[in-house]
Design an enzyme around this catalytic site. Structure first.
Site, short mmCIF file in Angstrom:
data_model
loop_
_atom_site.label_atom_id
_atom_site.label_comp_id
_atom_site.label_asym_id
_atom_site.label_seq_id
_atom_site.Cartn_x
_atom_site.Cartn_y
_atom_site.Cartn_z
N LYS A 18 33.18 -15.79 3.86
CA LYS A 18 32.60 -16.08 2.55
C LYS A 18 31.73 -14.89 2.13
O LYS A 18 30.82 -14.49 2.86
CB LYS A 18 31.77 -17.36 2.66
CG LYS A 18 31.58 -18.11 1.36
CD LYS A 18 30.95 -19.46 1.66
CE LYS A 18 30.71 -20.25 0.41
NZ LYS A 18 29.98 -21.50 0.70
O1 G3P Z 1 28.36 -24.10 -0.60
C1 G3P Z 1 28.10 -23.72 -1.91
C2 G3P Z 1 27.70 -24.83 -2.86
O2 G3P Z 1 28.56 -25.92 -2.72
C3 G3P Z 1 26.25 -25.18 -2.88
O3 G3P Z 1 25.96 -26.39 -3.52
O4 G3P Z 1 24.44 -28.28 -4.06
O5 G3P Z 1 23.49 -26.15 -3.10
O6 G3P Z 1 24.34 -26.22 -5.42
P1 G3P Z 1 24.47 -26.77 -4.05
#
Ligand code: G3P
Length: 217
Positions: free
Chosen positions: A87
């Site tokens: 990633k």
């Molecule tokens: O892994 C990346 C993403 O899904 C993060 O989500 O909830 O931290 O905005 P969030």
């Protein structure tokens, strides 16, 4: 549509996997820190542990932000397990690194994508997945789903093979709307996946069937 779970929590990964609908896992430094994992060896072992639970792709994020550092870290992560996808953040050196990894046959997930232009660059560089963060866009009063629709249109226009991995999903409606828009993957918290199960008419209907079953038991 593939379902990934967006967590580094082994118990949650096992639970989603046992449901039989899990196609992979995404992690990020915030999710790893949440599990209290400390030190390089423990982090590497944790990625291996995740790969041993699921049979699909597992995204492991690089911390470096310069080309050489991203490449060194990504190559190390990719060697850990055949299921690892590196990633990489959507920054200049990240795009260069994605292009490099693609030429070496190392699969990538381009993360922190918030615009169609960024998604176009990720696809041009050959990313396996692009991760538009829809919840974080919604958080700043911008339509996250609109971004999914725009990326879908652009990728379809040119037959880009990069898979749209809708990320930062917060609830079941995000998953349903991403499915309607043709996202290839949704990476979700476990609660968003299990919320798809819920309908009051299912509960009421089952209660009646079970009550009636007692009449002929
Ligand atoms: O892994 C990346 C993403 O899904 C993060 O989500 O909830 O931290 O905005 P969030």
């Amino acid at each position: 549509m593939k379902f990934f779970i967006d967590t580094a929590n082994l118990a949650q990964i096992k639970e989603a996997n046992e449901l039989g609908v899990l196609d992979g896992v995404t992690t990020n430094p915030t999710l790893m820190a949440k599990e209290g994992i400390k030190g390089r060896d423990a982090v590497m072992q944790h990625y291996i542990d995740i790969c041993n639970i699921v049979s699909g792709d597992v995204s492991a994020e690089v911390i470096a932000t310069d080309f050489k550092g991203i490449v060194a870290e990504g190559e190390e992560l990719a060697k850990l397990h055949k299921q690892i996808v590196v990633k990489v953040p959507m920054i200049k050196d990240g795009v260069k690194a994605i292009h490099y990894f693609t030429s070496k046959g190392i699969r990538t997930n381009c993360t922190l994508v918030f615009s169609p232009g960024q998604a176009l660059l990720a696809a041009k560089a050959g990313a396996t997945y692009v991760s538009p963060f829809i919840g974080r866009l919604d958080d700043v009063s911008t339509d996250g789903l609109q971004l999914i629709a725009e990326i879908r249109e652009i990728y379809d226009n040119y037959n880009f093979k990069t898979q749209i991995l809708a990320a930062s999903i917060r609830h079941a409606m995000h998953i349903i709307n991403c499915a309607k828009l043709g996202a290839d993957v949704a990476t979700c918290p476990l609660s968003a996946i299990t919320d798809l199960l819920k309908h009051p008419l299912t509960d009421i209907g089952l209660e009646k069937f079970l009550a009636d079953a007692k009449k002929f038991a």
